[in-house]
Every structure is written in C-alpha cells, then in structure tokens.
Scaffold this motif. Structure first.
Motif, PDB file in Angstrom:
ATOM      1  N   THR A  43       0.984  -1.108   0.091  1.00 44.47           N
ATOM      2  CA  THR A  43      -0.043   0.061  -0.077  1.00 44.47           C
ATOM      3  C   THR A  43       0.939   1.130  -0.102  1.00 44.47           C
ATOM      4  N   ASP A  44       0.504   2.136  -1.091  1.00 37.19           N
ATOM      5  CA  ASP A  44       1.286   3.346  -1.171  1.00 37.19           C
ATOM      6  C   ASP A  44       0.211   4.302  -1.479  1.00 37.19           C
ATOM      7  N   PRO A  45      -0.450   5.175  -0.401  1.00 35.82           N
ATOM      8  CA  PRO A  45      -1.646   5.717  -0.544  1.00 35.82           C
ATOM      9  C   PRO A  45      -1.475   7.075  -1.459  1.00 35.82           C
ATOM     10  N   SER A  46      -0.009   7.570  -1.307  1.00 36.27           N
ATOM     11  CA  SER A  46       0.140   8.842  -2.269  1.00 36.27           C
ATOM     12  C   SER A  46       0.940   8.352  -3.607  1.00 36.27           C
ATOM     13  N   ASN A  47       1.027   7.274  -3.920  1.00 32.39           N
ATOM     14  CA  ASN A  47       1.519   6.631  -5.125  1.00 32.39           C
ATOM     15  C   ASN A  47       2.919   7.594  -5.251  1.00 32.39           C
ATOM     16  N   ILE A  48       3.573   7.720  -4.252  1.00 37.57           N
ATOM     17  CA  ILE A  48       4.681   8.204  -4.455  1.00 37.57           C
ATOM     18  C   ILE A  48       5.882   7.321  -5.039  1.00 37.57           C
ATOM     19  N   LEU A  49       5.967   5.940  -4.148  1.00 35.04           N
ATOM     20  CA  LEU A  49       7.035   5.027  -4.994  1.00 35.04           C
ATOM     21  C   LEU A  49       6.778   4.652  -6.354  1.00 35.04           C
ATOM     22  N   ILE A  50       5.191   4.290  -6.698  1.00 33.36           N
ATOM     23  CA  ILE A  50       4.527   4.019  -7.649  1.00 33.36           C
ATOM     24  C   ILE A  50       5.126   4.747  -8.884  1.00 33.36           C
ATOM     25  N   LYS A  51       4.703   6.219  -8.631  1.00 31.05           N
ATOM     26  CA  LYS A  51       5.350   6.999  -9.623  1.00 31.05           C
ATOM     27  C   LYS A  51       6.815   7.457 -10.020  1.00 31.05           C
ATOM     28  N   ASN A  52       7.404   7.572  -8.886  1.00 23.91           N
ATOM     29  CA  ASN A  52       8.809   8.056  -8.961  1.00 23.91           C
ATOM     30  C   ASN A  52       9.852   7.096  -8.840  1.00 23.91           C
ATOM     31  N   TRP A  53       9.764   5.931  -8.238  1.00 29.08           N
ATOM     32  CA  TRP A  53      10.751   4.733  -8.094  1.00 29.08           C
ATOM     33  C   TRP A  53      10.533   3.862  -9.323  1.00 29.08           C
ATOM     34  N   SER A  54      11.166   4.143 -10.395  1.00 26.19           N
ATOM     35  CA  SER A  54      11.071   3.443 -11.829  1.00 26.19           C
ATOM     36  C   SER A  54      12.523   3.337 -12.415  1.00 26.19           C
ATOM     37  N   ALA A  55      12.586   2.187 -13.259  1.00 25.79           N
ATOM     38  CA  ALA A  55      14.056   2.083 -13.651  1.00 25.79           C
ATOM     39  C   ALA A  55      14.240   3.223 -14.865  1.00 25.79           C
ATOM     40  N   SER A  56      13.209   3.711 -15.380  1.00 24.24           N
ATOM     41  CA  SER A  56      13.513   4.899 -16.421  1.00 24.24           C
ATOM     42  C   SER A  56      14.157   6.075 -15.698  1.00 24.24           C
ATOM     43  N   THR A  57      14.130   6.409 -14.461  1.00 21.47           N
ATOM     44  CA  THR A  57      14.467   7.326 -13.937  1.00 21.47           C
ATOM     45  C   THR A  57      15.969   6.966 -12.816  1.00 21.47           C
ATOM     46  N   PRO A  58      16.936   7.726 -12.674  1.00 22.84           N
ATOM     47  CA  PRO A  58      17.994   7.717 -12.058  1.00 22.84           C
ATOM     48  C   PRO A  58      17.613   7.487 -10.642  1.00 22.84           C
ATOM     49  N   VAL A  59      18.083   6.595  -9.947  1.00 23.63           N
ATOM     50  CA  VAL A  59      18.032   5.948  -8.674  1.00 23.63           C
ATOM     51  C   VAL A  59      18.269   7.580  -7.800  1.00 23.63           C
ATOM     52  N   CYS A  60      19.243   8.161  -8.079  1.00 24.50           N
ATOM     53  CA  CYS A  60      19.521   9.328  -6.949  1.00 24.50           C
ATOM     54  C   CYS A  60      18.522  10.348  -7.312  1.00 24.50           C
ATOM     55  N   VAL A  61      17.542  10.412  -8.007  1.00 25.17           N
ATOM     56  CA  VAL A  61      16.611  11.530  -7.892  1.00 25.17           C
ATOM     57  C   VAL A  61      15.392  10.945  -7.566  1.00 25.17           C
ATOM     58  N   TRP A  62      15.203   9.590  -7.184  1.00 25.68           N
ATOM     59  CA  TRP A  62      13.973   9.098  -6.591  1.00 25.68           C
ATOM     60  C   TRP A  62      13.714   9.801  -5.186  1.00 25.68           C
ATOM     61  N   ILE A  63      12.446   9.972  -4.919  1.00 29.01           N
ATOM     62  CA  ILE A  63      11.820  10.506  -3.807  1.00 29.01           C
ATOM     63  C   ILE A  63      12.244   9.706  -2.461  1.00 29.01           C
ATOM     64  N   GLY A  64      12.829  10.348  -1.559  1.00 27.20           N
ATOM     65  CA  GLY A  64      13.615   9.588  -0.273  1.00 27.20           C
ATOM     66  C   GLY A  64      15.074   9.124  -0.266  1.00 27.20           C
ATOM     67  N   VAL A  65      15.263   9.240  -1.419  1.00 29.68           N
ATOM     68  CA  VAL A  65      16.861   8.509  -1.754  1.00 29.68           C
ATOM     69  C   VAL A  65      17.759   9.819  -1.912  1.00 29.68           C
ATOM     70  N   THR A  66      18.756   9.402  -1.056  1.00 29.73           N
ATOM     71  CA  THR A  66      19.993  10.290  -1.215  1.00 29.73           C
ATOM     72  C   THR A  66      21.185   9.550  -1.587  1.00 29.73           C
ATOM     73  N   CYS A  67      22.142  10.113  -2.604  1.00 32.43           N
ATOM     74  CA  CYS A  67      23.479   9.381  -3.055  1.00 32.43           C
ATOM     75  C   CYS A  67      24.278  10.411  -2.572  1.00 32.43           C
ATOM     76  N   GLY A  68      25.619   9.807  -2.419  1.00 34.35           N
ATOM     77  CA  GLY A  68      26.756  10.389  -2.248  1.00 34.35           C
ATOM     78  C   GLY A  68      27.400  11.100  -3.443  1.00 34.35           C
ATOM     79  N   HIS A  69      27.994  11.875  -3.167  1.00 36.53           N
ATOM     80  CA  HIS A  69      28.613  12.894  -4.421  1.00 36.53           C
ATOM     81  C   HIS A  69      29.901  11.875  -4.818  1.00 36.53           C
ATOM     82  N   ARG A  70      30.599  11.506  -4.021  1.00 35.64           N
ATOM     83  CA  ARG A  70      31.797  10.735  -4.513  1.00 35.64           C
ATOM     84  C   ARG A  70      31.661   9.696  -5.247  1.00 35.64           C
ATOM     85  N   HIS A  71      30.778   8.680  -4.798  1.00 37.46           N
ATOM     86  CA  HIS A  71      30.860   7.434  -5.517  1.00 37.46           C
ATOM     87  C   HIS A  71      29.360   7.193  -6.244  1.00 37.46           C
ATOM     88  N   GLN A  72      28.341   8.180  -6.030  1.00 35.28           N
ATOM     89  CA  GLN A  72      27.009   8.092  -6.550  1.00 35.28           C
ATOM     90  C   GLN A  72      26.450   6.810  -6.165  1.00 35.28           C
TER      91      GLN A  72
END
Length: 193
Positions: A43-72
């Motif tokens: 269950t994802d009532p806001s559909n945040i992960l369904i809409k945003n977490w997709s293989a067609s979008t870079p992981v580092c821009v997914w909502i709730g995800v932070t990537c390190g600058h050095r290693h990405q």
C-alpha cells in the motif's frame, strides 16, 4: 615516439572505462535492491513510490533517496510518514553505502532480514512507529558505526540482546513501547556515548 605515448593513453582510457562500468554496476545493485523493496510495499496511498521509483529514472533522484557525491551510491533512505504498508526484503542488505535509513511512522511489518548485517556503514536506523515483530536482532551488535537505533512502538518480543552493548558508537537507543520481557542487560551500561 608516437607509440610510446599511445600505450599509456590506452591504459588510462581502459582504466576510466572500467571504473565507469563498475560504478554503473554498483548503482544497478542499489537500484535492484530498492526496486525489490518497492515490490514488497502493498500500500502506497500517495503513489509516491509507484510514480517516482522507476528503472527509467536515475536512482539518485528518487523521492526519499540520497546518493553520495563521491561514489554516486545510495547513502540515505528516508521514506518516513508516508503510510506505507509492506515488509523489508533481504535485498536491502545490498545497499552497501547506506549510512542512514528512516522508515518511521509507517506500517511496515514482519521481522528484519539478517542480510542487513551487511550494512556496516549505517549510523542511523529509525524504524519507530511501525509493526515490526520477532525478536530484536542480535546482529545489530555488528553494526559498529551505529549511533542511533530507534525501534520504538513496534511489536518486538523477547529479551533485549546483550550484543547491543557491542555498538560502541551508539548514542541513542529507543526500544520503548515494545512487548519486551526480562531485565535490561548489564552490558548496556558499558555504552559510554
């Protein structure tokens, strides 16, 4: 003379290409782990992960995800207070650069996968206000960099594992509002931070 310069240049380019491929494989590992996690959310009532977490979008821009600058690589996951229902797959243990994970104030349930012992860089685990169950894992004691462990208001049962006293960097420990039993292990008193 030209050949003397060509060989080192080829070696340099091969090294750069290898590093780029290795980095993409690593971020692919992170992406696979997070997509496995997404697949366990019922269950994802806001559909945040369904809409945003997709293989067609870079992981580092997914909502709730932070990537390190050095290693990405994924260094933080914060999907707190989203009314998500689901459980944690073993693949989450593949996020080898993860420093902080906050799943608090959701409806996650089940036991915590042992594979999380691989997350040796973790400093923050905030799983408060969920429905996790089972015993508090003794393997938390192997996460030497852990500074905050919040398991408040879940359904953990059994005893507090003495191995928590091995987390020498631990500053905040909250196990309140769980149906635990027994005494607080004396070893916990050795945590000076």
């Amino acid at each position: 003379m030209e050949r003397a310069y060509t060989f080192p240049l080829v070696i340099l380019l091969a090294c750069c290409l290898t590093a780029c491929i290795a980095n993409n494989m690593n971020i692919s590992t992170d992406e696979s782990a997070l997509l496995a996690f997404k697949s366990r959310i019922s269950t994802d009532p806001s559909n945040i992960l369904i809409k945003n977490w997709s293989a067609s979008t870079p992981v580092c821009v997914w909502i709730g995800v932070t990537c390190g600058h050095r290693h990405q690589r994924v260094t933080a996951l914060d999907i707190s207070s989203r009314n998500l229902i689901g459980n944690i797959p073993s693949q989450l243990g593949n996020l080898s650069f993860l420093v902080s994970i906050n799943l608090s104030s959701n409806y996650f349930y089940g036991s915590l996968p042992r594979e999380m012992i691989q997350l040796r860089r973790l400093k923050i685990i905030d799983f408060g206000f969920n429905s996790f169950s089972g015993q508090i894992p003794s393997w938390f004691g192997f996460l030497q960099n852990l500074q905050l462990l919040n398991l408040r208001n879940n359904s953990f049962t059994g005893f507090i594992p003495p191995s928590l006293s091995n987390i020498s960097m631990l500053q905040d420990l909250d196990l309140t509002l769980n149906p635990l039993q027994g005494k607080i292990p004396e070893e916990i008193g050795n945590l000076h931070n």
